[in-house]
Design a protein around this motif. Structure first.
Motif, short mmCIF file in Angstrom:
data_model
loop_
_atom_site.label_atom_id
_atom_site.label_comp_id
_atom_site.label_asym_id
_atom_site.label_seq_id
_atom_site.Cartn_x
_atom_site.Cartn_y
_atom_site.Cartn_z
N ALA A 291 86.68 27.90 73.19
CA ALA A 291 85.72 27.84 72.07
C ALA A 291 85.91 29.07 71.19
O ALA A 291 85.08 29.98 71.19
N PRO A 292 87.01 29.14 70.45
CA PRO A 292 87.33 30.36 69.68
C PRO A 292 86.28 30.71 68.64
O PRO A 292 86.14 31.89 68.29
N ALA A 293 85.54 29.75 68.16
CA ALA A 293 84.51 30.05 67.16
C ALA A 293 83.41 30.93 67.74
O ALA A 293 82.69 31.62 67.00
N LEU A 294 83.26 30.91 69.06
CA LEU A 294 82.22 31.70 69.72
C LEU A 294 82.76 33.01 70.30
O LEU A 294 82.02 33.74 70.95
N ALA A 295 84.05 33.30 70.06
CA ALA A 295 84.66 34.50 70.61
C ALA A 295 83.98 35.75 70.07
O ALA A 295 83.67 35.84 68.88
N THR A 296 83.76 36.73 70.93
CA THR A 296 83.08 37.95 70.52
C THR A 296 84.00 39.17 70.57
O THR A 296 84.07 39.93 69.62
N ARG A 297 84.71 39.36 71.66
CA ARG A 297 85.51 40.58 71.81
C ARG A 297 86.73 40.60 70.88
O ARG A 297 87.15 41.65 70.41
N ASP A 298 87.31 39.45 70.66
CA ASP A 298 88.53 39.36 69.87
C ASP A 298 88.64 37.93 69.36
O ASP A 298 87.89 37.05 69.78
N ARG A 299 89.59 37.70 68.47
CA ARG A 299 89.74 36.36 67.89
C ARG A 299 91.14 35.85 68.17
O ARG A 299 92.13 36.45 67.74
N PRO A 300 91.27 34.74 68.89
CA PRO A 300 92.59 34.22 69.21
C PRO A 300 93.18 33.46 68.03
O PRO A 300 92.48 32.78 67.28
N GLY A 301 94.50 33.58 67.86
CA GLY A 301 95.20 32.86 66.81
C GLY A 301 96.64 32.60 67.20
O GLY A 301 97.07 32.95 68.31
N LEU A 302 97.37 31.98 66.31
CA LEU A 302 98.75 31.59 66.61
C LEU A 302 99.70 32.06 65.53
O LEU A 302 99.37 32.08 64.35
#
Length: 326
Positions: A291-302
């Motif tokens: 659930a990347p939209a809810l990520a707090t510590r960091d933001r995952p991407g590609l």
């Protein structure tokens, strides 16, 4: 007896070849008839069976870990292992699988829960990597042999906690993804900030380095009051996660005395209070990937097929870095 197989176990068998997938199928049939076929491992609730790969075409020797419950068997991990000796037996259970005897844990039921939580969290992470970031998934090493973990314990003189033991059975570290054109080539691990799980040999080397530094510091502080002495490293700290696959100037260690993670840094940055356990850390990583939209510590991407966390980029890369979506 119903036998269930975790999806990641099937993926691992497929990567090892058609023979491994067939051998796993044969083992499933045998476990359905005899769920107590394996031998107890060091991990409470986990049984281990070994398959002699010479009995199957295009198949290495396999070590299979599973959970035995009253009405079901669940296969949790599979890895290739070198055959200890030529054998004609389809299944083996060498003493090596048990590792050194460190005595029974105080609460085997609680330890078994932690083992399952780590395995579940790691499988959630690898499932997302395989789906969204296949390059990062391919960079993960296969699980370590029990004998390698036992050798590490002997070298460090520290008992590896069950939660770390099972993680290393699932993977012996992360080689990371490098060589992306036009992007910083330090490499990215699959953990927040581009951090990477350290291979066992790197764990041993870094532990020695830090303990040598502590010995040197104790010599410098010999005349100081105890409260003024500097702690560089403790014998109960096991280095676990490095800043990146090739940068080990900072990272996280697991304190075997408390079960919590802590931070080290060569540059004497404030250590901070890492209140995570290994379980909570891995579960949060899995949550952020699912659930990347809810990520707090960091933001995952590609970037292409590689997982690149936003905080690991030294400069914006418009058009290259794409945020991961649910």
């Amino acid at each position: 007896m119903k036998v269930e197989i975790q999806p990641d176990v099937r993926d691992t068998a497929a990567r090892l070849g058609a023979g491994a997938a067939y051998a796993l199928k044969v083992l499933v049939g045998r476990l359905a008839d005899d769920p107590d076929l394996g031998r107890p491992s060091q991990l409470p609730g986990i049984l281990t069976a070994t398959v002699d790969g010479s009995m199957f075409e295009d198949c290495p020797d396999l070590s299979v870990g599973y959970i035995r419950e009253p009405d079901r068997v669940e296969i949790r991990f599979l890895r290739a292992v070198p055959a200890p000796e030529p054998s004609t037996a389809p299944l083996q259970d060498p003493d090596e699988e048990l590792g050194p005897d460190h005595g029974q844990p105080a609460d085997p039921a609680a330890v078994a829960v932690v083992v399952r939580e780590v395995a579940d969290a790691w499988q959630r992470i690898t499932r997302q990597l395989k789906r969204d970031a296949p390059d990062s998934w391919a960079a993960l090493r296969v699980g370590a042999r029990p004998s390698a973990i036992a050798a590490l314990e002997d070298e460090l003189g520290v008992r590896v906690p069950a939660e770390l033991h099972v993680l290393w059975l699932l993977t012996d570290g992360d080689d990371g993804v490098r060589g992306i054109d036009g992007v910083d080539d330090r490499g990215w691990g699959c953990l927040p900030g581009g951090a990477a799980l350290m291979p066992l040999d790197a764990v041993v080397d870094h532990y020695r380095l830090k303990m040598d530094a502590q010995t040197h510091q104790e010599t410098l502080d010999a005349e100081l009051p105890e409260d003024d002495r500097v702690i560089v490293w403790k014998a109960t700290w096991i280095p676990l996660i490095s800043h990146s696959p090739v940068d080990r100037t900072s990272g996280l260690y697991l304190d075997t005395a408390t079960g919590h993670l802590g931070r080290w840094s060569r540059y004497h940055e404030p250590p901070g209070d890492e209140l995570d356990t290994l379980v909570t850390y891995l579960e949060e990583v899995a949550d952020m990937l699912e659930a990347p939209a809810l990520a707090t510590r960091d933001r995952p991407g590609l970037i292409g097929g590689a997982l690149v966390w936003l905080s690991s980029l030294r400069e914006p890369l418009p058009g290259r870095w794409q945020p991961l979506t649910d």
